[in-house]
Structures are given as C-alpha cells and as structure tokens.
Write an enzyme that holds these catalytic residues in place. Structure first.
Site, PDB file in Angstrom:
ATOM      1  N   GLU A  40     -58.539  81.444  63.849  1.00  0.00           N
ATOM      2  CA  GLU A  40     -58.319  80.137  64.494  1.00  0.00           C
ATOM      3  C   GLU A  40     -59.220  80.018  65.718  1.00  0.00           C
ATOM      4  O   GLU A  40     -59.525  81.025  66.364  1.00  0.00           O
ATOM      5  CB  GLU A  40     -56.862  79.980  64.976  1.00  0.00           C
ATOM      6  CG  GLU A  40     -55.833  79.890  63.886  1.00  0.00           C
ATOM      7  CD  GLU A  40     -54.408  79.731  64.443  1.00  0.00           C
ATOM      8  OE1 GLU A  40     -54.237  79.177  65.547  1.00  0.00           O
ATOM      9  OE2 GLU A  40     -53.486  80.189  63.760  1.00  0.00           O
TER      10      GLU A  40
ATOM     11  N   GLU B  87     -49.603  85.752  64.984  1.00  0.00           N
ATOM     12  CA  GLU B  87     -49.585  85.933  66.443  1.00  0.00           C
ATOM     13  C   GLU B  87     -48.375  86.680  66.984  1.00  0.00           C
ATOM     14  O   GLU B  87     -47.967  86.462  68.130  1.00  0.00           O
ATOM     15  CB  GLU B  87     -49.689  84.586  67.147  1.00  0.00           C
ATOM     16  CG  GLU B  87     -51.027  83.906  66.932  1.00  0.00           C
ATOM     17  CD  GLU B  87     -51.193  82.647  67.751  1.00  0.00           C
ATOM     18  OE1 GLU B  87     -50.179  82.063  68.133  1.00  0.00           O
ATOM     19  OE2 GLU B  87     -52.332  82.267  68.007  1.00  0.00           O
TER      20      GLU B  87
HETATM   21  C1  GAL Z   1     -52.220  79.069  67.582  1.00  0.00           C
HETATM   22  C2  GAL Z   1     -51.167  79.109  66.475  1.00  0.00           C
HETATM   23  C3  GAL Z   1     -51.210  77.863  65.609  1.00  0.00           C
HETATM   24  C4  GAL Z   1     -51.305  76.661  66.453  1.00  0.00           C
HETATM   25  C5  GAL Z   1     -52.531  76.774  67.275  1.00  0.00           C
HETATM   26  C6  GAL Z   1     -52.816  75.541  68.064  1.00  0.00           C
HETATM   27  O1  GAL Z   1     -51.854  79.870  68.632  1.00  0.00           O
HETATM   28  O2  GAL Z   1     -51.375  80.199  65.660  1.00  0.00           O
HETATM   29  O3  GAL Z   1     -50.085  77.816  64.798  1.00  0.00           O
HETATM   30  O4  GAL Z   1     -50.199  76.581  67.259  1.00  0.00           O
HETATM   31  O5  GAL Z   1     -52.374  77.846  68.152  1.00  0.00           O
HETATM   32  O6  GAL Z   1     -54.088  75.625  68.591  1.00  0.00           O
END
Ligand code: GAL
Length: 667
Positions: free
Chosen positions: A385, A310
């Site tokens: 994710e 990110e």
């Molecule tokens: C994303 C990040 C993860 C975690 C996740 C929580 O933005 O890459 O490490 O923080 O959010 O939903």
C-alpha cells in the site's frame, strides 16, 4: 456475515463463524424424504469480537446478511468435494499435471468406482485418464495422481491468460455417473525473489491496486456481473497488472474474471490491525484453510496473505498460519502485510509485504527495503500500500489537489520501479469505500480511491491508465479542467501542466494554432515506461492566447489520439452510459448506468452539480434512491433484473438538461 446458525425442521444443524469464507453443511440426517423441509438460517451481523476481522476498530464496513450464492446439493452417497490441481515443470515442453481429488463417501463397505479425468481447452482435449478407486468411507478417499508429458499446453500469463478446464467424472463400476466436478487452472510459474517478481521466468514489475469489494447502497451484495466488471475496470480501464483483495477473500466471480483477463491477485485472510484471543485466532487459522481450499486452482493468485493486515508480530499465531499455508500449497509463497510505522522484525513469510506510507509529498518517497525488513540479507519485497489516507482526494476536488494526488501515485510507482529489489507497488486504493465514523470525511466515506465508489475516475486513475502499450489503448489525459480561475494564483491557473500519456510526442494547439510539441519527462520519471509530459509554465501559453485547446498524441510519427477543451465550457448534455445492453432476467443480475454532465466537447464538468430523477418501467428495479445528486457532475446507479423477460426502460431527468432514456433488455 458474520455468524450463522442453521436449523432444519426445528433441529440445530450447524453453525459457521465468519462472513468471507464459503462453507457447506451436511444435512442428510435432518431431512425428511418426500416431505416439506424447513431450513432456518439465523444470521448475526453484529461485529462480533470473537470473529475476524472484528474485535477492534476497522476502517471499512463489512456489512451483514446473506450476500453470496447459496445452493442445495443432492448427491450420491459419494460425491466429489474438491479438486486441487498442481501443474508441474510448466516451463518445459512437456509439463505434468498433478491432481488431488477429494471424495466424500458414505459407503461403509468396499465400493469400486472410476475417476475419469479430462483436461480441455474449449472442446479440445489435451489429456485424459481413468483411475480405479475404492470409495470405502473407512479408508482414505483423497486420491492423488499425475498426468505426465502433457503436450501443447500453453502458458498462462498476463497477456495471454490461457486457461484449461479440468473435468472429473465419478463413475460406478458399470460406468454410470455418480457425480462430476469441473474447475479451471493454468500453467504458470510465479515467484518472488530478492530481485523482483518473475512470471514464467520473466521479470514483471508489479503495478497494482487494492480493492474493497463494496458498492453504494448494497455493501458487498453484488452479483457476478458487477464483480466481473470490477476486474475489467482494473485490467482494461486502469491497466494494472495486480489486485490485492484487501482485506479478505473476495467473490469467486471476481477471481474467475482475474483468471480470464490475466490480472494477478494477492489474496489475504480477513483482518485489520487487530489480533483477538486464542479462539479468534483459531477462526483466523481456519480462514487460511478455507481460502486455500476455495482458491487453490486460480492461476491469477500468486501470493497468500497469511497475516492480519498491519497487525503486530505474534510468532506463535503466524507460525501456524504460515505452516498451514505451506502445507496446503507448496507452490505459492506467503506474504503478510505490515505497516512501516510499526516495524516488525519477525519475518516468517516468504515475501516481505509492507505498506509504505512514508511519502507525504516531499522526499523520501519510499523506505529503504533493507531498513524496513530489518533482515541482514535481501529478501523478496513488495509494497502492498501507499498514498491512501495521506492524501484523501474527492473526484470533484480542487484541480490542484487532484493533480497532486495523481502525481504522488506516479512518483511512488516511479521510485518502486527504479529499485530492482522491489517487486512492485500496490496503491491504496482502487475505489472509494464506506467506513466507520472514526475514519473518512465525516460522511463515512474514505476518499482514498483513484476512482469514486461508482468506479468513476479521478485524475490519479490516468497515471495507471497511461502505463499501457498505446497499441492496446492510446492514452492522452491532461490533468486540467481548462479553466482560468481554478488555481489560487492571480493569472491563468496551472503552473506546470502534467499530461499522462503513452504517446511519444504530443502537440498542443490553441485556437487551431500549433503552440509546441512535447515529449515525456524521462529524466524525472525514469522508472515509468510512459513518463508524463510536463508542459512547463502552461499559464504563459494561456496568457498569450486563452483559447480552445487541442492536444494531439503521436506514436512513431502517427497521430493516434486527440483531446479537446473549450474555453467557454457550458453544461451541454446529460450523457447516459449503460455498461450492458442486456441482463439476465433472473431477479439477481445487475448493470451499471453512468450519468455525466458534459460540455460541448464531451468533457465532464467536475464542478457542475445537478440533480436527476430516475424512473424505471418494465421488469427491472433501481438499486438505491430515485433522486440522485450529480456531485461533481457525475454519478452512476445499478439496475437489477426481475424474474421476467422484457424491455426495461429507464428515464433520467434533469430540470436543467431535460430527459434521457435508455433501454436494457432482460433476457
Ligand atoms: C492502511 C490500511 C488500509 C487503509 C489505508 C488507508 O493503513 O491497511 O486498510 O486504511 O491505510 O490509507
């Protein structure tokens, strides 16, 4: 973790920056022969801003100290440093195996030697070869060869993870052994395309989870067995086909187990949102090299993550990480995880890997790949994710929240599968994890897992679990605690009852009387191989007869599974479930023991809390405190062996439910 400096007999012998990648130090010149030598390691476990992933805020803890194996190696002047194996033409009947043997040689003059190679499956040798080499330190001592026409090589894939041992002996001219090296590899072809991910030429829909490698009380410092157990949970309990090692390299034992189980891996370099200065970036680029040289041979790894998770675009930096990854490994594609909220346009990787957090309960569920990538043509696309912080959920949350959490995961999986341009989706995340004060629920825990920190399931775990062929495991999980007063409507609770199952028909009985049979909601979940059953207006059935419930699951007309509920559940028993009957008496090995309060039909009572006291006798110790809350009716703890064999007896006492004992053998 994070920075270490080495002194041998008082003299500085080297340093290493970073806590996720392995490294070695040549100490020969510092060591006194036949004498006592003193090695001092100075560890700085601060979040040093000059070392990735640090320099800004992180939403996970990275802990500190020496948390992985350390060994002292005594070698000949020449020894094998690494072996990189590249199977080729794997889909043909006669694949080749190319290999690079890296020898470290201190021989100043010509020294003739032999490399003896064997490729084996168990005891069966499928190929062998001998090569004459010269170990002159002034010349190149990296040797590359190919064995052609390997016969009877079986492919490595998700269902049949065939692994081969690659054994190399380094012999001197009179065939005396100077060194040996053994590694494993597999024959497989993995490729992300704009039309999805292909393994050995067949499209595989990726259904994965992100994993942090942390554990309660000890952070990252868990040995082989616990690491392997996590891979087993992901593959055999949650039935996912991929794990992303977010956001760093993870234990080699975990990766070895992924190879053995057929669990695909997306591995990435350490980092989280922040890119440091040039020096920091150099460490990060080194991380790419260390990651690929450590993990090149794992067939389970199908993608290298070479961007800081990110982070914003930084073409100069990311050209370097991508170029290096491609130079070191021409067989694997690169990815680099971005966040949808900061749409980045510099696409330097082979696969567009994106955290898609657009779904907040209402449509749209996923972003459109074309607009997310900003590219004029379709490119390989993977969702790295989803869910996570958008809906943190605790194992003991309100039933409605647990159900919504599960359904959100199901909706994303469903939508991803319906778009064949998407290779698949990796949920955030497998297990709850410790974090900094800025994140989490005020107790320094991010409740983003579909399991808690002890690897105990929330309802969302059943979404993943239910997507397995019922021949492997029939699954039938109604998302209810079977209680009339839990939901915030006046009558008997649930509006629609979701049942995650891989059965093609389920039958509901109340107090022994059949109510109806149901099939999966195919029209609403066309993307899921095994759509959930939705029992609409469940409270109507309950209103008519609030009784003991029974669900039966059928596949091809045959009953394969059954699940019962009682109308008047009471805490009836403390269940104690150890993962293993025995552990190694080496002072390192561990096993987990799960404790649950269950009702008359062995269902966990997620709103019943209690306290347990632990006691241990024999050659073992408890990791963590001896008085534990059973928050949400369950918990787990790990016991660790001592360097002594014998019976380890563990007692778990609750004032309410009495004492239970379990024995583990230290072998
Ligand atoms: C994303 C990040 C993860 C975690 C996740 C929580 O933005 O890459 O490490 O923080 O959010 O939903």
């Amino acid at each position: 973790m994070t920075y270490s400096k080495f002194f041998i007999n008082g003299k500085e012998a080297g340093e290493h920056k970073g806590g996720f990648t392995p490294f070695s130090l040549e100490v020969t010149e510092h060591v006194k022969n036949n004498n006592e030598n003193v090695l001092v390691v100075k560890v700085d476990s601060k979040e040093r801003p000059d070392i990735p992933p640090f320099g800004s805020v992180l939403d996970y803890l990275a802990y500190g100290g020496i948390y992985r194996e350390v060994k002292i190696q005594i070698t000949d002047k020449a020894y094998i440093k690494n072996v990189l194996i590249t199977p080729q033409k794997v889909l043909s009947k006669t694949p080749s195996v190319k290999y690079k043997v890296k020898v470290d040689s201190k021989y100043k003059n010509e020294k003739n030697a032999i490399l003896q190679i064997k490729i084996q499956k168990g005891k069966k040798v499928i190929a062998s070869k001998k090569h004459k080499v010269s170990l002159n330190a002034n010349k190149n001592t990296e040797f590359e060869f190919t064995i052609k026409n390997v016969k009877n090589a079986k492919l490595w894939d998700i269902d049949n993870p065939n692994l081969y041992q690659f054994k190399v002996q380094l012999l001197n001219e009179s065939s005396q052994k100077l060194d040996h090296f053994e590694t494993r590899f597999g024959f497989r072809k993995a490729e992300f395309t704009p039309k999805g991910f292909y393994l050995n030429g067949k499209r595989v829909e990726i259904r994965g989870l992100n994993r942090h490698q942390s554990y309660p009380y000890v952070g990252y410092a868990m040995p082989k067995r616990a690491q392997e157990k996590d891979a087993e949970i992901l593959k055999n309990e949650l039935h996912v086909n991929l794990v992303r090692t977010s956001h760093y390299l993870q234990s080699k034992h975990f990766l070895n187990k992924c190879d053995e189980l057929g669990l695909l891996v997306f591995e990435e370099i350490p980092g989280w949102q922040h890119i440091g200065d040039k020096k920091w970036q150099e460490v990060s680029i080194k991380n790419v090299e260390e990651m690929i040289s450590r993990d090149y041979n794992h067939p389970s790894i199908i993608l290298w993550g070479v961007r800081i998770n990110e982070s914003l675009d930084n073409d100069e930096f990311y050209k370097k990480t991508n170029d290096l990854a491609h130079k070191l490994d021409s067989t694997r594609q690169t990815g680099g995880v971005r966040s949808i909220f900061r749409i980045a346009r510099s696409f330097l990787e082979d696969v567009f890997t994106i955290n898609d957090f657009i779904f907040e309960g209402k449509r749209p569920i996923l972003s459109d790949p074309k607009s997310a990538t900003g590219q004029s043509k379709d490119v390989p696309y993977l969702i790295s994710e989803y869910c996570g912080h958008l809906y943190p959920t605790k194992k003991y949350d309100h039933e409605g929240r647990l159900e919504e959490h599960a359904n959100r995961h199901a909706k994303v999986l469903n939508s991803a599968a319906l778009n064949k341009k998407i290779s698949g989706a990796i949920g955030w995340c497998a297990f709850d994890y410790n974090t900094h004060n800025y994140f989490g629920s005020g107790d320094r825990i991010c409740y983003h897992g579909i399991m808690d920190m002890f690897r105990l399931p929330k309802f969302a775990a059943y979404v993943y679990k239910s997507q397995v062929n019922p021949k492997i495991e029939p699954v039938l999980e109604p998302l209810t605690i079977w209680s009339t007063g839990e939901r915030n409507i006046w009558d008997y609770g649930v509006v629609d009852l979701f049942v995650y199952t891989n059965c093609d028909e389920i039958r509901l009985f109340l107090d022994g009387k059949k109510v109806a049979s149901f099939k999966g909601a195919k029209e609403r979940f066309r993307g899921l191989k095994y759509p959930p059953v939705i029992i609409e207006n469940m409270q109507k059935h309950w209103r008519e007869n609030w009784g003991n419930g029974k669900f039966e699951g059928y596949v091809n007309g045959k009953k394969v599974v059954e699940k019962k509920f009682v109308k008047d559940p009471i805490a009836s028993k403390l269940e104690i479930i150890p993962d293993n009957k025995s552990i190694n008496a080496d002072g390192i090995d561990v096993t987990r023991i799960v404790v649950r309060i269950v009702d008359q039909v062995d269902n966990p009572l997620i709103h019943t809390s209690d306290c347990i006291k632990l006691d241990i006798k024999g050659p073992g110790e408890i990791i963590g405190p001896r008085t534990l809350p059973l928050i949400g009716g369950s918990t787990a703890f790990w016991i660790k062996s001592k360097r002594k064999k014998g019976k380890i007896s563990i007692s778990v006492k609750s004032e309410r439910l009495g004492e239970r004992k379990v024995k583990i053998i230290g072998k």
